[in-house]
Design an enzyme around this catalytic site. Structure first.
Site, PDB file in Angstrom:
ATOM      1  N   SER A  12       0.978  -1.198  -0.041  1.00 34.18           N
ATOM      2  CA  SER A  12      -0.146   0.641   0.315  1.00 34.18           C
ATOM      3  C   SER A  12       0.785   1.227  -0.317  1.00 34.18           C
ATOM      4  CB  SER A  12      -1.268  -0.532   1.069  1.00 34.18           C
ATOM      5  OG  SER A  12      -0.233   0.051   2.415  1.00 34.18           O
ATOM      6  N   GLY A  13       0.134   2.546  -0.274  1.00 36.95           N
ATOM      7  CA  GLY A  13       0.957   3.792  -0.264  1.00 36.95           C
ATOM      8  C   GLY A  13       1.994   4.353  -0.908  1.00 36.95           C
ATOM      9  N   ILE A  14       3.010   4.559  -0.379  1.00 41.57           N
ATOM     10  CA  ILE A  14       4.129   4.921  -1.585  1.00 41.57           C
ATOM     11  C   ILE A  14       5.049   4.280  -2.296  1.00 41.57           C
ATOM     12  CG2 ILE A  14       6.543   6.089  -1.131  1.00 41.57           C
ATOM     13  CD1 ILE A  14       5.403   7.672   0.398  1.00 41.57           C
ATOM     14  N   ASP A  33       6.115  -7.225   1.684  1.00 43.04           N
ATOM     15  CA  ASP A  33       5.284  -6.946   2.722  1.00 43.04           C
ATOM     16  C   ASP A  33       5.058  -7.948   3.725  1.00 43.04           C
ATOM     17  OD1 ASP A  33       3.203  -5.217   4.239  1.00 43.04           O
ATOM     18  OD2 ASP A  33       3.061  -3.645   3.087  1.00 43.04           O
ATOM     19  N   ASP A  62       8.406 -10.333   7.491  1.00 40.44           N
ATOM     20  CA  ASP A  62       8.092  -9.156   8.558  1.00 40.44           C
ATOM     21  C   ASP A  62       9.322  -9.329   8.644  1.00 40.44           C
ATOM     22  OD1 ASP A  62       7.527  -8.378  10.978  1.00 40.44           O
ATOM     23  OD2 ASP A  62       6.988  -9.040  11.999  1.00 40.44           O
ATOM     24  N   TYR A 154      11.119   7.799  15.244  1.00 43.12           N
ATOM     25  CA  TYR A 154      10.910   7.520  14.148  1.00 43.12           C
ATOM     26  C   TYR A 154      11.575   9.106  13.325  1.00 43.12           C
ATOM     27  CZ  TYR A 154       8.610   8.541   9.340  1.00 43.12           C
ATOM     28  OH  TYR A 154       7.914   9.533   7.630  1.00 43.12           O
ATOM     29  N   LYS A 158      14.597   7.912  10.363  1.00 45.93           N
ATOM     30  CA  LYS A 158      14.818   8.127   9.645  1.00 45.93           C
ATOM     31  C   LYS A 158      16.289   9.524   9.121  1.00 45.93           C
ATOM     32  CE  LYS A 158      11.386   6.949   7.383  1.00 45.93           C
ATOM     33  NZ  LYS A 158      11.078   5.397   6.030  1.00 45.93           N
ATOM     34  N   VAL A 187       2.542  13.501   2.948  1.00 45.13           N
ATOM     35  CA  VAL A 187       2.142  12.363   1.894  1.00 45.13           C
ATOM     36  C   VAL A 187       0.268  11.416   2.103  1.00 45.13           C
ATOM     37  CG1 VAL A 187       2.310  10.757  -0.632  1.00 45.13           C
ATOM     38  CG2 VAL A 187       4.052  11.687   0.188  1.00 45.13           C
TER      39      VAL A 187
END
Length: 272
Positions: A12-14, A33, A62, A154, A158, A187
């Site tokens: 999903s997503g990006i 995923d 995982d 987070y 990053k 986003v």
């Protein structure tokens, strides 16, 4: 020439948008995923009108498992050597600083930093042995540059991934392996794993271009960095695709009136 592209976090997503962009170019995909059903559904979309017409391979993994990143890369490589690795998997739970514990911290670092590092190491080992020169693109974040409440794990992850990008680019450059990163701003994605509140989305959507990002904005940048014809002399770079939000905050009021009078007593004359 058709490439073999491995994308993590592709359900999903990006991650899914990146996979769809490569598929539209006719590239072969391997999707990684931990959500088996969502991953199968994502793979099915790549064979439709927006895809390449050929099914994508899937690896359910995982990435918190320290063996999973290398295993995923090896599984994909055994089908066909991997030309592009996109480390898009990431988690961003909101946990206030005083509520942090080792389990929460480690879970974020394991997925957001350790997994892309180990996947890149595994790919580089296979590639150098085979005399091939794949490209790696990591997905970082504007959060690498600034903290916010609840995002200590987070933001740290990053920032660390951006240094992993530079360090791996430095050490793998002699082998012809390029490593770069795309750092998205806010986003809008449809994700069951990483949800954000409406209040947060409204607060962070402001940027010089006046709109939040779309997954396709990030996917286009990833494809550009992966193309040696377009970006063959680019490595170790963090490409900020954020609508200009990293340039500054244009929503702040003027620090002084348009026609300032004498400075007020007790206030600095120069803006902070």
């Amino acid at each position: 020439m058709t490439r073999h592209v491995l994308v993590t976090g592709a359900a999903s997503g990006i991650g899914l948008a990146v996979a769809q962009r490569f598929a539209a170019l006719g590239d072969r995909l391997t999707l990684v995923d931990h959500r088996a059903e969502a991953l199968a559904a994502a793979a099915a979309t790549l064979a439709g009108p927006a895809g390449s017409g050929s099914p994508a391979g899937v690896v359910v993994a995982d990435l918190r498992d320290p063996e999973a990143p290398a295993r995923a890369v090896t599984t994909a490589w055994e089908q066909e050597p991997v030309d592009v690795l996109v480390n898009a998997a990431g988690v961003y739970p909101a946990t206030l600083f005083l509520e942090l514990d080792a389990t929460t911290w480690d879970s974020v670092q394991d997925v957001n930093v350790r997994a892309p590092l180990l996947a890149t190491v595994a790919l580089a080992r296979l590639a150098t042995e085979a005399g091939r020169t794949p490209t790696v693109v990591n997905i970082t974040s504007g959060a690498a540059l600034r903290a916010r409440p609840g995002a200590a794990p987070y933001s740290t992850s990053k920032a660390a991934l951006e240094m992993v990008t530079r360090a791996s680019a430095l050490e793998l450059g002699a082998a012809g392996i390029r490593v770069n990163a795309v750092a998205p701003g806010f986003v809008v994605v449809d994700s069951e794993v990483n949800r954000v509140s409406d209040e947060y989305a409204a607060a962070v959507s402001s940027n010089p271009l006046g709109r939040p990002g779309k997954p396709s904005d990030i996917a286009k940048a990833v494809v550009w960095l992966a193309d040696p014809e377009q970006s063959g002399w680019v490595t170790g770079t963090i490409l900020r695709v954020d609508g200009g939000s990293s340039t500054g905050a244009h929503t702040l009021p003027l620090s002084t009136p348009s026609h300032p009078a004498s400075p007020s007593p007790g206030r600095e004359e120069a803006p902070a």
